[in-house]
Design an enzyme around this catalytic site. Structure first.
Site, PDB file in Angstrom:
ATOM      1  N   TYR A  41       0.801  -1.228   0.000  1.00  0.00           N
ATOM      2  CA  TYR A  41       0.000   0.000   0.000  1.00  0.00           C
ATOM      3  C   TYR A  41       0.834   1.278   0.000  1.00  0.00           C
ATOM      4  CZ  TYR A  41      -3.255  -3.591   1.591  1.00  0.00           C
ATOM      5  OH  TYR A  41      -3.993  -4.739   1.707  1.00  0.00           O
ATOM      6  N   SER A 114      -3.307  -7.124   8.418  1.00  0.00           N
ATOM      7  CA  SER A 114      -3.950  -7.442   7.145  1.00  0.00           C
ATOM      8  C   SER A 114      -2.929  -8.021   6.157  1.00  0.00           C
ATOM      9  CB  SER A 114      -4.647  -6.196   6.596  1.00  0.00           C
ATOM     10  OG  SER A 114      -5.558  -6.530   5.581  1.00  0.00           O
ATOM     11  N   TYR A 115      -2.765  -7.448   4.958  1.00  0.00           N
ATOM     12  CA  TYR A 115      -1.773  -7.993   4.030  1.00  0.00           C
ATOM     13  C   TYR A 115      -0.384  -7.958   4.650  1.00  0.00           C
ATOM     14  CZ  TYR A 115       0.109  -9.388  -0.501  1.00  0.00           C
ATOM     15  OH  TYR A 115       0.717 -10.087  -1.513  1.00  0.00           O
ATOM     16  N   TRP A 163     -10.906  -4.760  -2.254  1.00  0.00           N
ATOM     17  CA  TRP A 163      -9.448  -4.781  -2.318  1.00  0.00           C
ATOM     18  C   TRP A 163      -8.957  -4.507  -3.738  1.00  0.00           C
ATOM     19  CZ3 TRP A 163      -5.106  -7.807  -3.891  1.00  0.00           C
ATOM     20  CH2 TRP A 163      -3.934  -7.542  -3.183  1.00  0.00           C
ATOM     21  N   ASP A 257     -13.753  -8.899  12.768  1.00  0.00           N
ATOM     22  CA  ASP A 257     -12.809  -8.832  11.657  1.00  0.00           C
ATOM     23  C   ASP A 257     -13.006 -10.042  10.755  1.00  0.00           C
ATOM     24  OD1 ASP A 257     -10.443  -8.040  10.168  1.00  0.00           O
ATOM     25  OD2 ASP A 257      -9.456  -9.725  11.150  1.00  0.00           O
ATOM     26  N   HIS A 292     -12.544  -4.682  10.686  1.00  0.00           N
ATOM     27  CA  HIS A 292     -11.428  -4.394   9.788  1.00  0.00           C
ATOM     28  C   HIS A 292     -11.436  -2.955   9.282  1.00  0.00           C
ATOM     29  CE1 HIS A 292      -8.107  -6.649   7.967  1.00  0.00           C
ATOM     30  NE2 HIS A 292      -8.190  -5.845   6.940  1.00  0.00           N
TER      31      HIS A 292
END
Length: 581
Positions: A41, A114-115, A163, A257, A292
């Site tokens: 990101y 997350s990622y 996403w 989440d 989330h």
């Protein structure tokens, strides 16, 4: 203490690709451990010091070098971004490079949500010797189960589309920075995304959505194009060879989440089967009442406020992560003698509590049977839940039409702008395709903490369909607050790698995995179970045809007459993890 920084350091990977990396470290002659986070990101956007992650200055003051890297093919890094595929090797190469620097003492930890958490689990499978600890937050070792699909085989549609939108905009910004696009291109894409948001969930076929096919072909080929959990998915799972994971881990999750099921499963499976005693004994778990989305980090939602102690800041997540790394990388004690490895926020009483393990060892798994002498989708609400085994038999029948799916209200959405978390479900209860079963008003509190499942006897007029279930806390003022939910795509009732169509009219016993919760149903509340066949766009809708759902148009879809069988012959029930202390 003073600090130095190096920006856009080019770290070479084994194939020659260079990844852009920023490094901050205390100015000292003593070598130190490094804490690494890798992001798709944009490293300049990583919120060091937010509720999600430790603060940059706090990590530096604690004596760590802090390293932030753009993943391959994103922002300042070279190469082509393919989700997950290069994360294990790129993570291992970066860790090895860091360990060789003269300022590093040879120890590396990883952190991020997350990622940024999934790349840690992928790197941990590489057996990089310098990787001493990871702190994956809201992440998953099994990428099929979360985030792209589900334990029940349905596509996580809202997650995939949300996403893909985020990554398309990120790639447009990267192209602008590299001179491959101009500002008008980025503005036009943003405008198109804004215009499409209200329509994209209804667009079919799902695989033809332009934001996905134009920007992330991996999503079309794998996340959407491989609905069975085949070898491709197994190759991407860090859990396939659990013994290869040899690092202690601090797992952080939220009850609302989308990753919560896999956060819990990663903790339990690594605690039981990681490759070393140090790794098994070094697993830690923290779960709060979070979702989330940004609004979910504070524990306050429009329909439910969990109080001041519920926020990530109040839980001191940054400080706990630094203390965890101190123990694993510096061999300092991070916890008082006797502190338990699991810390949970118990909703209902809205309190934090420490526990020895997950699931809790003193759990009583109690069946609540579906009862009632009338249809459970009637306005009278004839469906009842009872711990008494049923005597009579009844069949609830409803029409599931994919053209009018049950809309998602809260829960484990990952919508970039939508409403997730503990939402009031009452707007759904007048639908004729939603069944509702409720206990009598509770005279005493009932604590439900642990895994939740619905074991149902079902049949359908279709060769394939879905069954969904939600556990709901009904408050005295009428609010019906969702706690957890699940879905089963009937073709996967025998396994995610073994699709098998149904015989219309045949009765099947199935289990819908509702994941887990920690909630005290207070006196004056009621326990509710909702059953239907869609939860859209949290999951894609089943077309009921038995075909390739992602390739079908709305006009290809057919309605299904679905039935829930209950009573003495077919004891449909929800199994709740009850604690009596």
């Amino acid at each position: 203490m003073t600090y130095g920084a190096e920006f856009d350091v080019r770290i070479p990977m084994r194939d020659g690709t260079e990844l852009s990396t920023d490094i901050w470290r205390p100015e000292t002659d003593e070598p130190m451990p490094a804490l690494l986070t890798r992001t798709p990101y944009g490293k300049e956007k990583v919120g060091l010091g937010t509720a999600l992650m430790p603060g940059l200055h706090g990590m530096l003051r604690a004596g760590y070098a802090v390293v932030v890297q753009d993943c391959r093919g994103t922002y300042g890094s070279d190469g082509v971004f393919v989700p997950h595929v290069d994360d294990a090797s790129d993570g291992a190469d970066t860790i090895a490079w860091l360990a060789e620097q003269e300022w590093c003492d040879g120890s590396v930890g990883m952190f991020g949500p997350s990622y940024l958490g999934m790349v840690q689990l992928r790197a941990a499978t590489s057996k990089a010797p310098a990787l001493k600890a990871i702190a994956p937050m809201m992440a998953s070792a099994d990428l099929y189960a979360t985030p792209w699909r589900s334990r029940g085989g349905a596509l996580s549609l809202d997650t995939v589309l949300g996403w893909a939108t985020l990554m398309a905009l990120g790639e447009a910004q990267r192209a602008l920075a590299q001179g491959r696009a101009d500002a008008e291109d980025v503005t036009a894409l943003a405008a198109r995304v804004a215009a499409d948001r209200s329509l994209r969930n209804d667009a079919t076929p799902v695989a033809d959505q332009p934001l996905i096919s134009a920007h992330l072909p991996w999503m079309v080929d794998v996340a959407i194009g491989r609905p069975d959990r085949d070898q491709t998915w197994r190759d991407l799972s860090a859990r396939e060879d659990i013994a290869s994971l040899t690092t202690p881990a601090l797992h952080i999750g939220g009850w609302y989440d989308l990753f919560i099921g896999e956060t819990l499963r990663d903790f339990t499976e690594m605690r039981a089967g990681a490759g070393t005693a140090e790794a098994r004994e070094g697993q830690r778990l923290i779960v709060g009442p979070w979702s989330h989305s940004l609004v979910g980090f504070v524990g306050y939602f429009p329909d439910r406020d969990f109080g001041m102690a519920a926020s990530m800041d109040a839980a001191a997540l940054g400080e706990r992560q630094i203390a965890f790394f101190d123990r694993c990388l510096k061999r300092k004690r991070d916890e008082p003698e006797g502190r338990l490895p699991v810390r949970l926020f118990v909703m209902g009483i809205d309190q934090w509590r420490d526990e020895p393990d997950w699931p809790l060892p003193d759990t009583d798994y109690r069946a609540y049977y579906l009862e009632g002498d009338g249809p459970a989708n009637s306005a009278a609400g004839a469906g009842r839940l009872s711990t008494t085994e049923p005597a009579g038999d009844f069949v609830d029948t409803y029409l599931y039409d994919p053209r009018r799916p049950v809309p998602s209200l809260g829960g484990t959405l990952m919508s970039l702008t939508g409403y997730d978390g503990p939402a009031d479900q009452r707007p759904l209860h007048d639908r004729d395709d939603v069944l509702v079963f409720t206990t009598e008003v509770l005279e005493e509190p009932v604590e439900v903490t642990g895994p939740v499942s619905a074991r149902l006897f079902v049949s359908s007029s279709a060769v394939d369909t879905d069954f969904t279930a939600k556990l709901v806390d009904v408050h005295p003022d009428g609010r019906a607050i969702v706690l957890c939910d699940g879905i089963l795509r009937m073709r996967y009732r025998k396994g995610l790698d073994a699709p098998r169509l149904m015989t219309p009219g045949e009765v099947y016993e199935i289990e819908v995995d509702l994941i887990a919760t920690a909630n005290v149903f207070l006196a004056g509340h009621r326990i509710m179970l909702e059953i239907s066949s869609s939860n859209f766009p949290r999951y894609d809708r089943n077309s009921n045809t038995g075909g390739v759902i992602a390739r079908e148009h709305l006009s290809d879809m057919v309605s299904a007459v679905n039935r829930i069988h209950r009573g003495a012959e077919y004891p449909s029930r929800i199994v709740l993890p009850v604690l009596q202390r």
